[in-house]
Design a protein around this motif. Structure first.
Motif, mmCIF file in Angstrom:
data_model
loop_
_atom_site.group_PDB
_atom_site.id
_atom_site.type_symbol
_atom_site.label_atom_id
_atom_site.label_comp_id
_atom_site.label_asym_id
_atom_site.label_seq_id
_atom_site.Cartn_x
_atom_site.Cartn_y
_atom_site.Cartn_z
ATOM 1 N N ILE A 55 0.868 -1.182 0.000
ATOM 2 C CA ILE A 55 0.000 0.000 0.000
ATOM 3 C C ILE A 55 0.904 1.231 0.000
ATOM 4 N N ASP A 56 0.559 2.226 -0.825
ATOM 5 C CA ASP A 56 1.429 3.385 -0.994
ATOM 6 C C ASP A 56 0.592 4.658 -1.049
ATOM 7 N N VAL A 57 0.961 5.659 -0.251
ATOM 8 C CA VAL A 57 0.302 6.971 -0.298
ATOM 9 C C VAL A 57 1.379 8.042 -0.433
ATOM 10 N N SER A 58 1.059 9.112 -1.166
ATOM 11 C CA SER A 58 2.060 10.159 -1.358
ATOM 12 C C SER A 58 1.400 11.502 -1.642
ATOM 13 N N ALA A 59 2.190 12.542 -1.465
ATOM 14 C CA ALA A 59 1.782 13.903 -1.828
ATOM 15 C C ALA A 59 2.968 14.567 -2.512
ATOM 16 N N ARG A 60 2.737 15.096 -3.700
ATOM 17 C CA ARG A 60 3.783 15.819 -4.448
ATOM 18 C C ARG A 60 3.459 17.307 -4.471
ATOM 19 N N TYR A 61 4.503 18.109 -4.314
ATOM 20 C CA TYR A 61 4.368 19.547 -4.494
ATOM 21 C C TYR A 61 5.284 19.970 -5.633
ATOM 22 N N TYR A 62 4.690 20.504 -6.707
ATOM 23 C CA TYR A 62 5.459 20.912 -7.882
ATOM 24 C C TYR A 62 6.004 22.324 -7.692
ATOM 25 N N THR A 63 7.314 22.459 -7.841
ATOM 26 C CA THR A 63 7.957 23.772 -7.775
ATOM 27 C C THR A 63 8.181 24.358 -9.165
ATOM 28 N N SER A 64 7.987 23.552 -10.204
ATOM 29 C CA SER A 64 8.080 24.013 -11.587
ATOM 30 C C SER A 64 7.278 23.050 -12.449
ATOM 31 N N GLU A 65 7.407 23.195 -13.760
ATOM 32 C CA GLU A 65 6.682 22.312 -14.664
ATOM 33 C C GLU A 65 7.126 20.859 -14.547
ATOM 34 N N ARG A 66 8.365 20.617 -14.132
ATOM 35 C CA ARG A 66 8.900 19.259 -14.093
ATOM 36 C C ARG A 66 9.397 18.830 -12.708
ATOM 37 N N MET A 67 9.850 19.768 -11.913
ATOM 38 C CA MET A 67 10.455 19.452 -10.629
ATOM 39 C C MET A 67 9.395 19.381 -9.540
ATOM 40 N N PHE A 68 9.523 18.383 -8.641
ATOM 41 C CA PHE A 68 8.598 18.287 -7.519
ATOM 42 C C PHE A 68 9.301 17.693 -6.299
ATOM 43 N N TRP A 69 8.663 17.898 -5.146
ATOM 44 C CA TRP A 69 9.076 17.266 -3.899
ATOM 45 C C TRP A 69 7.960 16.336 -3.455
ATOM 46 N N GLU A 70 8.334 15.177 -2.932
ATOM 47 C CA GLU A 70 7.318 14.182 -2.577
ATOM 48 C C GLU A 70 7.495 13.709 -1.140
ATOM 49 N N ILE A 71 6.365 13.561 -0.461
ATOM 50 C CA ILE A 71 6.301 12.885 0.841
ATOM 51 C C ILE A 71 5.605 11.547 0.603
ATOM 52 N N ASN A 72 6.223 10.470 1.049
ATOM 53 C CA ASN A 72 5.724 9.135 0.725
ATOM 54 C C ASN A 72 5.614 8.265 1.976
ATOM 55 N N GLY A 73 4.513 7.549 2.071
ATOM 56 C CA GLY A 73 4.340 6.531 3.098
ATOM 57 C C GLY A 73 4.102 5.187 2.428
ATOM 58 N N VAL A 104 10.931 11.377 2.251
ATOM 59 C CA VAL A 104 10.716 12.624 1.526
ATOM 60 C C VAL A 104 11.922 12.881 0.631
ATOM 61 N N GLY A 105 11.677 13.528 -0.513
ATOM 62 C CA GLY A 105 12.783 13.825 -1.409
ATOM 63 C C GLY A 105 12.299 14.377 -2.738
ATOM 64 N N PRO A 106 13.235 14.667 -3.636
ATOM 65 C CA PRO A 106 12.890 15.300 -4.910
ATOM 66 C C PRO A 106 12.525 14.287 -5.997
ATOM 67 N N GLY A 107 11.841 14.806 -7.001
ATOM 68 C CA GLY A 107 11.526 14.031 -8.194
ATOM 69 C C GLY A 107 11.565 14.936 -9.414
ATOM 70 N N TYR A 108 11.643 14.325 -10.579
ATOM 71 C CA TYR A 108 11.757 15.120 -11.805
ATOM 72 C C TYR A 108 11.116 14.374 -12.964
ATOM 73 N N GLU A 109 10.346 15.087 -13.777
ATOM 74 C CA GLU A 109 9.735 14.504 -14.969
ATOM 75 C C GLU A 109 10.733 14.567 -16.121
ATOM 76 N N ILE A 110 11.298 13.428 -16.470
ATOM 77 C CA ILE A 110 12.327 13.388 -17.512
ATOM 78 C C ILE A 110 11.725 13.434 -18.909
ATOM 79 N N PHE A 111 10.419 13.140 -19.012
ATOM 80 C CA PHE A 111 9.722 13.227 -20.306
ATOM 81 C C PHE A 111 8.330 13.761 -20.061
ATOM 82 N N GLN A 112 7.880 14.624 -20.982
ATOM 83 C CA GLN A 112 6.561 15.236 -20.834
ATOM 84 C C GLN A 112 6.017 15.593 -22.206
ATOM 85 N N THR A 113 4.779 15.174 -22.508
ATOM 86 C CA THR A 113 4.169 15.537 -23.789
ATOM 87 C C THR A 113 3.713 16.985 -23.746
#
Length: 209
Positions: A55-73, A104-113
């Motif tokens: 089971i996985d729950v998370s919340a992402r906060y986007y700081t730009s179009e591609r960059m985000f920070w995520e809290i994950n349980g 918690v930590g960063p994430g990045y969208e490496i591809f986006q339509t």
């Protein structure tokens, strides 16, 4: 004449509002929050069987179009039995394992339509986790009788328990498929908790707020 002008101005105003709403809707991800809930499979390499659930729950906060920070349980569980031979007789041993973490930590969208309906992301999170194991230990032992005959058989030790707490990490990649503010996201996470690594494919449903 005045009525016609008002109609023209009203139409232009409505078109402007519609255009602004469409523009805002197309960029709702900017600085937005994405909440997700997912379920899937937990593969624990040291477990006796492959009966894993996650089971996985998370919340992402986007700081730009591609960059985000995520809290994950995350919670992963394995509960299964294994049939073994004990002195040529069948014997059932039990295996129950649980891992629980918050990271918690960063994430990045490496591809986006262009229309933002699809994206591929990567993430790297660190935090704290606990792994608990309650299982019957099984090992191959040998015996030599008085006549000198050599025999191998299984030895079962009941009630083995193990608990590890400390550093946890999640390294994952996934695909977001969007419909308006809703998302459907298949992902694969490599999870480190309790000094061991698990692999967890997850399917999540999310909502942008």
């Amino acid at each position: 004449m005045i009525t016609g002008r008002w109609r023209t101005l009203s139409l232009a105003f409505l078109l402007l509002l519609t255009g602004n709403a469409a523009a805002q809707d197309s960029s709702y991800k900017d600085g937005g929050m994405l909440f997700t809930f997912g379920a899937g499979y937990e593969y624990m390499p040291d477990a006796y069987t492959s009966k894993g659930v996650a089971i996985d729950v998370s919340a992402r906060y986007y700081t730009s179009e591609r960059m985000f920070w995520e809290i994950n349980g995350h919670w992963g569980m394995h509960d299964g039995d294994k049939e073994v031979m004990q002195k040529t007789r069948p014997c059932t041993i039990h295996d129950e394992r649980n891992c629980l973490l918050a990271a918690v930590g960063p994430g990045y969208e490496i591809f986006q339509t262009e229309n933002r309906l699809f994206d591929v992301y990567v993430k790297a999170l660190v935090g704290y986790g606990v792994r608990k194991s309650d299982y019957d230990n099984y090992e191959i032992v040998s015996d030599v009788d008085d006549s000198g005959s050599y025999t191998e058989y299984g030895k079962v030790t009941l009630g083995c328990k193990d608990t590890h707490k400390g550093l946890a990490a999640v390294f994952g990649t996934g695909l977001d498929m969007r419909y308006k503010r809703w998302t459907l996201s298949p992902s694969v996470n490599f999870i480190y908790v309790g000094r061991k690594w698990d692999i967890s494919p997850i399917l999540s449903i999310g909502y942008f707020y």
